[in-house]
Design a protein around this motif. Structure first.
Motif, mmCIF file in Angstrom:
data_model
loop_
_atom_site.group_PDB
_atom_site.id
_atom_site.type_symbol
_atom_site.label_atom_id
_atom_site.label_comp_id
_atom_site.label_asym_id
_atom_site.label_seq_id
_atom_site.Cartn_x
_atom_site.Cartn_y
_atom_site.Cartn_z
ATOM 1 N N ILE A 1 0.858 -1.185 0.000
ATOM 2 C CA ILE A 1 0.000 0.000 0.000
ATOM 3 C C ILE A 1 0.894 1.235 0.000
ATOM 4 C CG2 ILE A 1 -1.778 1.256 1.256
ATOM 5 C CD1 ILE A 1 -2.562 -1.479 2.475
ATOM 6 N N THR A 2 0.649 2.124 -0.930
ATOM 7 C CA THR A 2 1.424 3.348 -1.046
ATOM 8 C C THR A 2 0.650 4.487 -0.396
ATOM 9 O OG1 THR A 2 2.285 2.555 -3.133
ATOM 10 C CG2 THR A 2 2.522 4.905 -2.693
ATOM 11 N N ILE B 1 -1.092 7.896 0.144
ATOM 12 C CA ILE B 1 -1.738 8.749 -0.846
ATOM 13 C C ILE B 1 -1.961 10.131 -0.242
ATOM 14 C CG2 ILE B 1 -3.836 9.034 -2.235
ATOM 15 C CD1 ILE B 1 -4.094 5.931 -1.970
ATOM 16 N N THR C 1 -9.550 8.391 -0.794
ATOM 17 C CA THR C 1 -8.738 7.933 -1.924
ATOM 18 C C THR C 1 -8.158 6.548 -1.644
ATOM 19 O OG1 THR C 1 -8.224 10.201 -2.547
ATOM 20 C CG2 THR C 1 -6.755 8.497 -3.393
ATOM 21 N N ALA C 2 -7.672 6.336 -0.442
ATOM 22 C CA ALA C 2 -7.132 5.024 -0.068
ATOM 23 C C ALA C 2 -8.218 3.954 -0.151
ATOM 24 C CB ALA C 2 -6.538 5.075 1.341
ATOM 25 N N LYS D 1 -10.909 3.934 -2.047
ATOM 26 C CA LYS D 1 -11.209 3.654 -3.461
ATOM 27 C C LYS D 1 -10.141 2.789 -4.111
ATOM 28 C CE LYS D 1 -13.830 7.877 -3.998
ATOM 29 N NZ LYS D 1 -13.778 9.264 -4.416
ATOM 30 N N GLY D 2 -8.919 2.841 -3.579
ATOM 31 C CA GLY D 2 -7.815 2.082 -4.150
ATOM 32 C C GLY D 2 -7.774 0.625 -3.733
ATOM 33 N N LEU D 3 -8.598 0.232 -2.782
ATOM 34 C CA LEU D 3 -8.604 -1.160 -2.339
ATOM 35 C C LEU D 3 -9.678 -1.943 -3.096
ATOM 36 C CD1 LEU D 3 -8.170 -0.613 1.492
ATOM 37 C CD2 LEU D 3 -6.450 -1.392 -0.132
ATOM 38 N N ARG D 4 -9.293 -3.022 -3.703
ATOM 39 C CA ARG D 4 -10.204 -3.789 -4.567
ATOM 40 C C ARG D 4 -11.354 -4.433 -3.820
ATOM 41 N NH1 ARG D 4 -5.461 -6.840 -7.590
ATOM 42 N NH2 ARG D 4 -4.485 -5.006 -8.429
#
Length: 124
Positions: A4-5, A7, A114-115, A117-120
């Motif tokens: 995890i980057t 954001i 944002t984080a 939304k980035g997780l599937r």
């Protein structure tokens, strides 16, 4: 666990020093309500910014908590987190040092969105 980057960390960092020094302005009720309009899913309760997120599994909820931790550490601004019913992550934000909401809280909320939304495995 996926990598995890963090954001939005560049956006969050500058105001933090002002919060630590006590010079960041606390938002009044009208300002907080105005900013809330651009933050779907978030609500103001007891002078704090709150939202519940729902994930597909316990593992996905833990991945999301880890993503929040990375963003919060980079910003040196830490929310209250609670995991309920294995899949629900509750987030509460406010600037403790100033006893109120600041732009730092709303910026961190946006980075948390944002984080998420980035997780599937966490449906938006």
């Amino acid at each position: 666990m996926p990598k995890i980057t963090p954001i939005g960390c560049k956006v969050l960092g500058a105001e933090n020093h002002e919060a630590c020094r006590g010079t960041l302005a606390v938002l009044d009720a009208a300002q907080a309500t105005g900013r809330l309009g651009a933050m779907p899913g978030w609500e103001l309760q007891d002078g704090r910014l709150q939202r519940s997120f729902h994930c597909a599994s316990f593992g996905a909820a833990m991945d999301f908590v880890q993503a929040i931790a990375l963003v919060a550490e980079a910003a040196n601004h830490h929310p209250n987190l609670r995991v309920e019913n294995k899949r629900q992550v509750d987030v509460v934000l406010w600037t403790r040092k100033l006893h109120g909401l600041t732009t730092l809280d709303f910026n961190l909320a946006a980075a948390i969105d944002t984080a998420f939304k980035g997780l599937r495995e966490c449906p938006a």
